[in-house]
Design a protein around this motif. Structure first.
Motif, PDB file in Angstrom:
ATOM      1  N   VAL A 275      14.538  13.554  -1.367  1.00  0.00           N
ATOM      2  CA  VAL A 275      13.933  13.188  -2.650  1.00  0.00           C
ATOM      3  C   VAL A 275      13.395  11.767  -2.599  1.00  0.00           C
ATOM      4  CG1 VAL A 275      14.417  12.746  -5.084  1.00  0.00           C
ATOM      5  CG2 VAL A 275      15.297  14.816  -4.006  1.00  0.00           C
ATOM      6  N   GLY A 315       9.047  17.342  -2.139  1.00  0.00           N
ATOM      7  CA  GLY A 315      10.102  16.706  -2.919  1.00  0.00           C
ATOM      8  C   GLY A 315      10.893  17.667  -3.782  1.00  0.00           C
ATOM      9  N   SER A 319      14.840  18.363  -4.586  1.00  0.00           N
ATOM     10  CA  SER A 319      15.282  18.186  -5.973  1.00  0.00           C
ATOM     11  C   SER A 319      16.063  19.398  -6.460  1.00  0.00           C
ATOM     12  CB  SER A 319      14.067  17.937  -6.870  1.00  0.00           C
ATOM     13  OG  SER A 319      14.457  17.755  -8.209  1.00  0.00           O
TER      14      SER A 319
END
Length: 357
Positions: A275, A315, A319
């Protein structure tokens, strides 16, 4: 009807197909393949979200007894089989759409239990399972968009799709709009092909267009509202500010948790690192876009779009590992931002004067 179609195909095949087809030639591509894949993905995503919400609300009940547990992956297999059967047994776009929806629902039930199949203890609540599910659907979306951008069909492929539409309309008939679409498909494939397809269309029953559904006016209003939102000046400005600032918020949050001692409580260190790296890459791209904004808005919004794609395709996978399905809201925000940035980028590209020379 069938004999006539065969005769017309033999008569016109010299002008449509190569005289000596290659042994490595692939079957004709389906013009509506992106729509079928989109229906598959959407039904799969909705199935996963509904399944997770229902199980959580019901306290994760078990179907079965006496040492037996009928997992919903089995129902997923049945639905995928039913979807494949619909596409194999019946002709026409309606059958393929039904097959895509049933198959997507089955795939959603299957992939929802991926945690059980990648852990020794068959852990349904395995933390990275959410990221695996997201990654699978993200890959399907990328494949769908790649196919959508490569749907320029050859003459024989357009002829095959036109004939497929004609065959699909033998039972239910074809509306005037579908007939016009068929003739547009074979336009430029040769006068013999156009004449043959026109004669085949004359043998297909005519059907009046269906009456407007009650939800269609609401859909039109929703589309207009979406266009207004994605093209309004102040909305675009707020989106740009968010795209530039949000990665810094993520990085600062990770640094703050590391300083305050909350970060060691995280079980998925690799996901936290992922992340953070994604946020840094997004920050660099968005800053570069912000610096270009005063003098080259097209390049700036291209970089904003790339930054959002990095977050969505890289990302968000990490997440979902950290936040599980609580990351769905952030995913929705990213999709909205991408829609606004893409709409503005396309508008700027249309306004940009063509290069000279």
């Amino acid at each position: 009807m069938l004999e006539y179609a065969r005769a017309e195909w033999r008569r016109t095949s010299v002008g449509v197909m190569p005289a000596r087809p290659s042994r490595r030639s692939i079957p004709p591509r389906v013009l509506e393949a992106p729509s079928y894949l989109q229906a598959f993905v959407l039904s799969g995503v909705v199935t996963v979200l509904v399944t997770r919400a229902f199980l959580q609300a019901a306290g994760y009940p078990r179907l079965g007894g006496g040492g037996l547990h009928i997992a919903h992956v089995l129902w997923g297999g049945l639905l995928m089989t039913a979807g494949l059967g619909a596409a194999l047994v019946f002709l026409g776009s309606a059958a393929r759409i039904l097959g895509a929806i049933l198959g997507g629902m089955g795939f959603g039930l299957f992939i929802d239990e991926v945690g059980k199949f990648v852990t020794a203890g068959t852990d349904y609540f395995y933390a990275p399972a959410a990221s695996i599910i997201y990654g699978a659907f993200a890959l399907l979306v990328v494949i769908t968009q790649a196919i959508r951008g490569r749907t320029r069909l050859s003459g024989p492929e357009r002829t095959a799709n036109a004939l497929y539409t004609v065959v699909g309309g033998l039972g239910t008939g074809l509306t005037a709009r579908r007939r016009a679409a068929v003739m547009r498909l074979v336009r430029g494939c040769g006068p013999d092909v156009e004449e043959a397809v026109a004669k085949l269309l004359d043998a297909v029953p005519r059907r009046e267009p269906p009456a407007p559904r009650f939800w269609q006016p609401w859909l039109v209003r929703a589309r207009r509202a979406a266009v207004w939102v994605t093209t309004h000046r102040w909305v675009v400005s707020l989106v740009v500010l968010y795209v530039v600032g949000e990665p810094f918020v993520v990085v600062l949050r990770v640094v703050q948790e590391a300083i305050t001692g909350q970060l060691p409580d995280q079980r998925e260190w690799g996901a936290v690192l992922g992340v953070s790296v994604s946020a840094l890459i997004t920050a660099v791209l968005s800053i570069r876009g912000a610096l270009l904004l005063p003098r080259d808005r097209v390049r700036a919004f291209r970089l904003f779009k790339l930054a959002l794609l990095v977050d969505l395709l890289f990302g968000q996978i990490f997440s979902f590992t950290v936040n599980q399905f609580g990351a769905v809201f952030a995913l929705g925000v990213d999709l909205f931002l991408l829609a606004v940035v893409t709409a503005e980028y396309r508008r700027l590209c249309r306004q940009e004067p063509p290069a000279v020379g």
